[in-house]
Write a protein that holds these residues in place. Structure first.
Motif, PDB file in Angstrom:
ATOM      1  N   THR A 163      35.020 -12.611  31.491  1.00  0.00           N
ATOM      2  CA  THR A 163      33.819 -12.474  32.320  1.00  0.00           C
ATOM      3  C   THR A 163      33.242 -13.849  32.646  1.00  0.00           C
ATOM      4  N   ARG A 164      33.230 -14.748  31.660  1.00  0.00           N
ATOM      5  CA  ARG A 164      32.730 -16.101  31.877  1.00  0.00           C
ATOM      6  C   ARG A 164      33.596 -16.848  32.899  1.00  0.00           C
ATOM      7  N   ILE A 165      34.923 -16.662  32.824  1.00  0.00           N
ATOM      8  CA  ILE A 165      35.817 -17.305  33.792  1.00  0.00           C
ATOM      9  C   ILE A 165      35.533 -16.784  35.197  1.00  0.00           C
ATOM     10  N   GLU A 166      35.375 -15.475  35.332  1.00  0.00           N
ATOM     11  CA  GLU A 166      35.050 -14.899  36.646  1.00  0.00           C
ATOM     12  C   GLU A 166      33.717 -15.441  37.170  1.00  0.00           C
ATOM     13  N   SER A 167      32.759 -15.567  36.270  1.00  0.00           N
ATOM     14  CA  SER A 167      31.447 -16.091  36.650  1.00  0.00           C
ATOM     15  C   SER A 167      31.563 -17.543  37.117  1.00  0.00           C
ATOM     16  N   LEU A 168      32.346 -18.349  36.406  1.00  0.00           N
ATOM     17  CA  LEU A 168      32.544 -19.743  36.802  1.00  0.00           C
ATOM     18  C   LEU A 168      33.275 -19.844  38.140  1.00  0.00           C
ATOM     19  N   GLN A 169      34.240 -18.965  38.366  1.00  0.00           N
ATOM     20  CA  GLN A 169      34.950 -18.970  39.645  1.00  0.00           C
ATOM     21  C   GLN A 169      34.011 -18.601  40.791  1.00  0.00           C
ATOM     22  N   THR A 170      33.135 -17.633  40.542  1.00  0.00           N
ATOM     23  CA  THR A 170      32.131 -17.256  41.538  1.00  0.00           C
ATOM     24  C   THR A 170      31.182 -18.421  41.784  1.00  0.00           C
ATOM     25  N   GLU A 171      30.755 -19.077  40.711  1.00  0.00           N
ATOM     26  CA  GLU A 171      29.870 -20.241  40.836  1.00  0.00           C
ATOM     27  C   GLU A 171      30.554 -21.343  41.658  1.00  0.00           C
ATOM     28  N   TYR A 172      31.848 -21.542  41.448  1.00  0.00           N
ATOM     29  CA  TYR A 172      32.611 -22.535  42.203  1.00  0.00           C
ATOM     30  C   TYR A 172      32.573 -22.212  43.696  1.00  0.00           C
ATOM     31  N   ARG A 173      32.894 -20.955  44.032  1.00  0.00           N
ATOM     32  CA  ARG A 173      32.904 -20.546  45.441  1.00  0.00           C
ATOM     33  C   ARG A 173      31.508 -20.671  46.067  1.00  0.00           C
ATOM     34  N   ASN A 174      30.480 -20.228  45.332  1.00  0.00           N
ATOM     35  CA  ASN A 174      29.107 -20.304  45.852  1.00  0.00           C
ATOM     36  C   ASN A 174      28.647 -21.747  46.047  1.00  0.00           C
ATOM     37  N   THR A 175      28.974 -22.606  45.084  1.00  0.00           N
ATOM     38  CA  THR A 175      28.613 -24.021  45.192  1.00  0.00           C
ATOM     39  C   THR A 175      29.307 -24.649  46.392  1.00  0.00           C
ATOM     40  N   GLN A 176      30.576 -24.335  46.554  1.00  0.00           N
ATOM     41  CA  GLN A 176      31.323 -24.886  47.683  1.00  0.00           C
ATOM     42  C   GLN A 176      30.725 -24.419  49.012  1.00  0.00           C
ATOM     43  N   ALA A 177      30.420 -23.131  49.110  1.00  0.00           N
ATOM     44  CA  ALA A 177      29.846 -22.588  50.343  1.00  0.00           C
ATOM     45  C   ALA A 177      28.462 -23.190  50.613  1.00  0.00           C
ATOM     46  N   GLU A 178      27.648 -23.305  49.578  1.00  0.00           N
ATOM     47  CA  GLU A 178      26.299 -23.861  49.719  1.00  0.00           C
ATOM     48  C   GLU A 178      26.362 -25.313  50.213  1.00  0.00           C
ATOM     49  N   TYR A 179      27.227 -26.101  49.600  1.00  0.00           N
ATOM     50  CA  TYR A 179      27.335 -27.507  50.014  1.00  0.00           C
ATOM     51  C   TYR A 179      27.972 -27.647  51.390  1.00  0.00           C
ATOM     52  N   ASP A 180      28.862 -26.749  51.765  1.00  0.00           N
ATOM     53  CA  ASP A 180      29.433 -26.794  53.112  1.00  0.00           C
ATOM     54  C   ASP A 180      28.334 -26.639  54.156  1.00  0.00           C
ATOM     55  N   ILE A 181      27.393 -25.731  53.895  1.00  0.00           N
ATOM     56  CA  ILE A 181      26.264 -25.535  54.809  1.00  0.00           C
ATOM     57  C   ILE A 181      25.378 -26.773  54.830  1.00  0.00           C
ATOM     58  N   ILE A 182      25.080 -27.327  53.652  1.00  0.00           N
ATOM     59  CA  ILE A 182      24.240 -28.520  53.559  1.00  0.00           C
ATOM     60  C   ILE A 182      24.882 -29.684  54.308  1.00  0.00           C
ATOM     61  N   ILE A 183      26.169 -29.880  54.091  1.00  0.00           N
ATOM     62  CA  ILE A 183      26.890 -30.988  54.740  1.00  0.00           C
ATOM     63  C   ILE A 183      26.892 -30.814  56.252  1.00  0.00           C
ATOM     64  N   LYS A 184      27.132 -29.594  56.705  1.00  0.00           N
ATOM     65  CA  LYS A 184      27.136 -29.326  58.150  1.00  0.00           C
ATOM     66  C   LYS A 184      25.757 -29.643  58.746  1.00  0.00           C
ATOM     67  N   ARG A 185      24.691 -29.197  58.080  1.00  0.00           N
ATOM     68  CA  ARG A 185      23.340 -29.440  58.591  1.00  0.00           C
ATOM     69  C   ARG A 185      23.018 -30.935  58.596  1.00  0.00           C
ATOM     70  N   LEU A 186      23.442 -31.656  57.540  1.00  0.00           N
ATOM     71  CA  LEU A 186      23.193 -33.094  57.499  1.00  0.00           C
ATOM     72  C   LEU A 186      23.963 -33.825  58.584  1.00  0.00           C
ATOM     73  N   LYS A 187      25.186 -33.376  58.855  1.00  0.00           N
ATOM     74  CA  LYS A 187      25.973 -34.014  59.921  1.00  0.00           C
ATOM     75  C   LYS A 187      25.307 -33.796  61.276  1.00  0.00           C
ATOM     76  N   ASN A 188      24.688 -32.640  61.465  1.00  0.00           N
ATOM     77  CA  ASN A 188      23.976 -32.377  62.724  1.00  0.00           C
ATOM     78  C   ASN A 188      22.750 -33.277  62.869  1.00  0.00           C
ATOM     79  N   LEU A 189      22.163 -33.683  61.739  1.00  0.00           N
ATOM     80  CA  LEU A 189      20.984 -34.553  61.779  1.00  0.00           C
ATOM     81  C   LEU A 189      21.344 -36.015  61.994  1.00  0.00           C
ATOM     82  N   GLU A 190      22.579 -36.364  61.688  1.00  0.00           N
ATOM     83  CA  GLU A 190      23.009 -37.782  61.782  1.00  0.00           C
ATOM     84  C   GLU A 190      23.284 -38.182  63.212  1.00  0.00           C
TER      85      GLU A 190
END
Length: 190
Positions: A163-190
């Motif tokens: 269960t902990r491994i599944e949770s960490l894998q979900t956290e990995y995917r969510n972190t990646q998706a969250e930062y992809d959005i942040i990076i895209k928004r920052l690139k639009n501001l640059e």
């Protein structure tokens, strides 16, 4: 001499860049000037003027009907702008966000690897415990309660680790998706 002329012209430019006057044209085309912005200025749209009566910026007329019709969109844009400014203050550039994302993902990957190693150890322990249990069963002796408890605990621990491994894998995917959005928004501001 040249330096003092340059500095004085810079100071003059800075001092005149601030609005001193506000001008709007009424429905008859008559210019109205004042030192403050009045409701009439907002209604007709106005120009901000410097000390020398040069236009610094133009402001469109306020349209209440437009505001009412598009209130949700205006609020969404304002929220988006506010969030973008927070991101800009937090990260500065998209490259900083990329580095932060990579660091976070590395940490999560290490946690996943350590947890998977822990799972292998617990599974190996389970095999040893089951072998011990089978020895008792082959000898037709009762399995000690301590061994049964350890097997039961091991099974629970295995499930918890999975269960902990599944949770960490979900956290990995969510972190990646969250930062992809942040990076895209920052690139639009640059």
């Amino acid at each position: 001499m040249v330096l003092s002329i340059f500095i004085s012209s810079e100071l003059l430019a800075q001092s005149t860049a601030k609005a001193k006057w506000y001008r709007y044209y009424d429905k008859n085309g008559v210019a109205n000037i004042s030192s403050t912005v009045s409701p009439e200025h907002l209604r007709h749209g106005y120009e901000a003027l410097d000390r020398n009566m040069q236009v610094i910026r133009k402001n469109k007329p306020y349209d209440a009907k437009y505001e009412i019709r598009n209130a949700a969109e205006i609020q969404r844009k304002a929220r988006q702008q506010s969030e973008d400014l927070k991101l800009k203050r937090a990260y500065g550039t998209s490259q900083v966000a990329v580095n932060k994302r990579n660091d976070m993902l590395k940490k999560i990957t290490k946690q996943i690897a350590m947890t998977q190693q822990e799972l292998k150890t617990v599974e190996n322990d389970y095999l040893i415990l089951k072998q011990d249990e089978n020895k008792y069963i082959k000898k037709k002796k009762p399995v000690p309660s301590d061994l049964k408890n350890r097997i039961h605990y091991n099974i629970q621990n295995t499930q918890n680790i999975k269960t902990r491994i599944e949770s960490l894998q979900t956290e990995y995917r969510n972190t990646q998706a969250e930062y992809d959005i942040i990076i895209k928004r920052l690139k639009n501001l640059e």
